[in-house]
Design a protein around this motif. Structure first.
Motif, PDB file in Angstrom:
ATOM      1  N   ASN A  23       0.823  -1.213   0.000  1.00 24.31           N
ATOM      2  CA  ASN A  23       0.000   0.000   0.000  1.00 24.31           C
ATOM      3  C   ASN A  23       0.858   1.264   0.000  1.00 24.31           C
ATOM      4  N   ASN A  25      -4.095   2.371  -1.289  1.00 27.13           N
ATOM      5  CA  ASN A  25      -4.715   1.061  -1.293  1.00 27.13           C
ATOM      6  C   ASN A  25      -5.202   0.663  -2.679  1.00 27.13           C
ATOM      7  N   GLU A  26      -5.340   1.649  -3.586  1.00 27.85           N
ATOM      8  CA  GLU A  26      -5.827   1.355  -4.930  1.00 27.85           C
ATOM      9  C   GLU A  26      -4.971   0.311  -5.633  1.00 27.85           C
ATOM     10  N   TYR A  31      -5.867  -3.164  -4.390  1.00 27.39           N
ATOM     11  CA  TYR A  31      -7.208  -3.503  -4.869  1.00 27.39           C
ATOM     12  C   TYR A  31      -7.166  -3.912  -6.341  1.00 27.39           C
ATOM     13  N   ARG A  75      -7.551  -7.960  -7.437  1.00 25.41           N
ATOM     14  CA  ARG A  75      -8.981  -7.756  -7.679  1.00 25.41           C
ATOM     15  C   ARG A  75      -9.745  -9.079  -7.678  1.00 25.41           C
ATOM     16  N   LEU A  89     -10.145 -10.456  -4.158  1.00 24.81           N
ATOM     17  CA  LEU A  89     -11.117  -9.693  -3.373  1.00 24.81           C
ATOM     18  C   LEU A  89     -12.551  -9.951  -3.837  1.00 24.81           C
ATOM     19  N   CYS A 103     -16.379  -7.962   0.309  1.00 30.19           N
ATOM     20  CA  CYS A 103     -15.225  -7.236  -0.214  1.00 30.19           C
ATOM     21  C   CYS A 103     -15.585  -6.681  -1.592  1.00 30.19           C
ATOM     22  N   PRO A 105     -13.272  -4.722  -4.604  1.00 31.28           N
ATOM     23  CA  PRO A 105     -12.043  -4.057  -5.049  1.00 31.28           C
ATOM     24  C   PRO A 105     -12.289  -2.798  -5.868  1.00 31.28           C
ATOM     25  N   CYS A 132     -13.961  -0.837   2.300  1.00 31.68           N
ATOM     26  CA  CYS A 132     -12.520  -0.551   2.401  1.00 31.68           C
ATOM     27  C   CYS A 132     -11.905  -1.301   3.580  1.00 31.68           C
ATOM     28  N   ASN A 146     -11.726  -4.973   2.640  1.00 31.57           N
ATOM     29  CA  ASN A 146     -10.654  -5.183   1.663  1.00 31.57           C
ATOM     30  C   ASN A 146      -9.294  -5.207   2.356  1.00 31.57           C
ATOM     31  N   ASN A 147      -9.057  -4.192   3.194  1.00 33.78           N
ATOM     32  CA  ASN A 147      -7.762  -4.058   3.851  1.00 33.78           C
ATOM     33  C   ASN A 147      -7.510  -5.207   4.827  1.00 33.78           C
TER      34      ASN A 147
END
Length: 325
Positions: free
Chosen positions: A119, A135-136, A139, A143, A146, A152, A154, A173, A176-177
């Motif tokens: 990240n 974080n993009e 993700y 993808r 997730l 989740c 992404p 978010c 996801n994290n």
């Protein structure tokens, strides 16, 4: 036989199926995303080799061994630790103005922060060790993983772009994290342990800025740019899908009967039947003709930005037509 009314449950079913269908289509946007995704491991590994070379010139393996010896021998010595982010610099030049506003070139230290964590910040211009996490990238890279998890999403940052913080965005978010993990577990732990070195010095990487060559510095700047381009490819692909889904939902809201919605789906390449929609479980606007709406949505695919040469050619053609008129 009477026609089946199109209720909200059926609209949701068809919209969900259409979203899956659009994500599976082999469009230019998806091809670009897939291509760049396939390059990410080599991209990061090659950049890491350069970073490791720079660090080991400054902190040799012999230095590291001695530092660990002293740290293990004395309780009050804490001088070495593993890290994945660095400040690198080289001696370059910059422009400045004197009291008479004349431009002069002066020697200057050119420095940036490079973060190899999953990240880590992708901002090429930001030189702070405390720049926000991106974080993009995780993700986009993970993808598929997730998408396979409950709760989740992404694509959440793209779907929520321009919107204030809200519980819906925060929920996904956080999930996801949590799934990706960090230094303690998951893909984040695996990733961060791969890209870390033993460093001697203070805790904050800016306090131990390491000298490198201009070529090495520019190579790492390009590495960050290419990671950013991959994130942009993810954004462009999903935005193209969201634009299409917006039109689809407008059409579905305007239709009264299920067969109209089925016709739209079939025109867009999704073969479904009314029986399939009726029997499965579900997860005031202008009424569009299904075929016309399908053609309109198809026209939204495979868009690309025009090159500078194409824009100039179009402008010259326009000016020529204006002069003739």
């Amino acid at each position: 036989m009477s026609r089946i009314r199109l209720n909200q449950e059926y609209r949701n079913k068809i919209a969900n199926r259409m979203r899956v269908h659009l994500e599976q289509e082999d469009t230019i946007e998806k091809q670009n995303y897939d291509k760049l995704k396939g390059e990410q491991i080599d991209l990061n590994d090659n950049a890491w080799k350069v970073a490791e070379k720079i660090v080991r010139r400054h902190y040799t393996l012999d230095d590291v061994e001695k530092a660990y010896y002293l740290q293990n021998k004395f309780e009050n010595v804490s001088t070495i630790a593993k890290d994945s982010c660095f400040h690198f610099h080289y001696m370059g030049e910059k422009e400045e103005r004197d009291y008479d506003n004349n431009v002069r070139i002066v020697p200057s230290t050119i420095e940036k922060h490079f973060d190899f964590r999953l990240n880590g910040s992708l901002d090429v211009d930001n030189n702070s060790s405390y720049s926000r996490s991106d974080n993009e990238y995780g993700y986009a890279l993970f993808r598929d993983e997730l998408k396979a998890q409950d709760n989740c999403n992404p694509d959440i940052l793209i779907e929520q772009e321009g919107k204030d913080s809200n519980p819906h965005k925060t929920k996904y978010c956080d999930n996801n994290n949590k799934y990706l993990g960090d230094d303690d577990k998951g893909y984040g732990k695996e990733w961060n342990e791969k890209y870390q070195l033993d460093l001697i010095g203070r805790e904050y990487c800016r306090d131990r800025s390491i000298a490198c060559s201009e070529d090495e510095y520019m190579f790492l700047i390009d590495w960050k740019r290419q990671k950013g381009q991959f994130v942009m490819a993810h954004q462009k692909w999903i935005k193209s899908i969201l634009d299409q889904m917006k039109e689809i939902k407008v059409g579905l809201k305007g239709y009264k009967y299920l067969d109209e919605a089925i016709e739209l789906a079939n025109e867009l390449g999704l073969a479904i039947t009314d029986a399939e929609i009726v029997r499965t479980n579900s997860t005031g606007l202008t009424i569009y003709n299904p075929k016309n709406l399908a053609d309109r949505i198809k026209g939204m695919k495979n868009k690309r930005e025009k090159t500078r040469e194409e824009k100039i050619a179009e402008r010259l053609l326009y000016e020529k037509q204006q002069s003739v008129n």
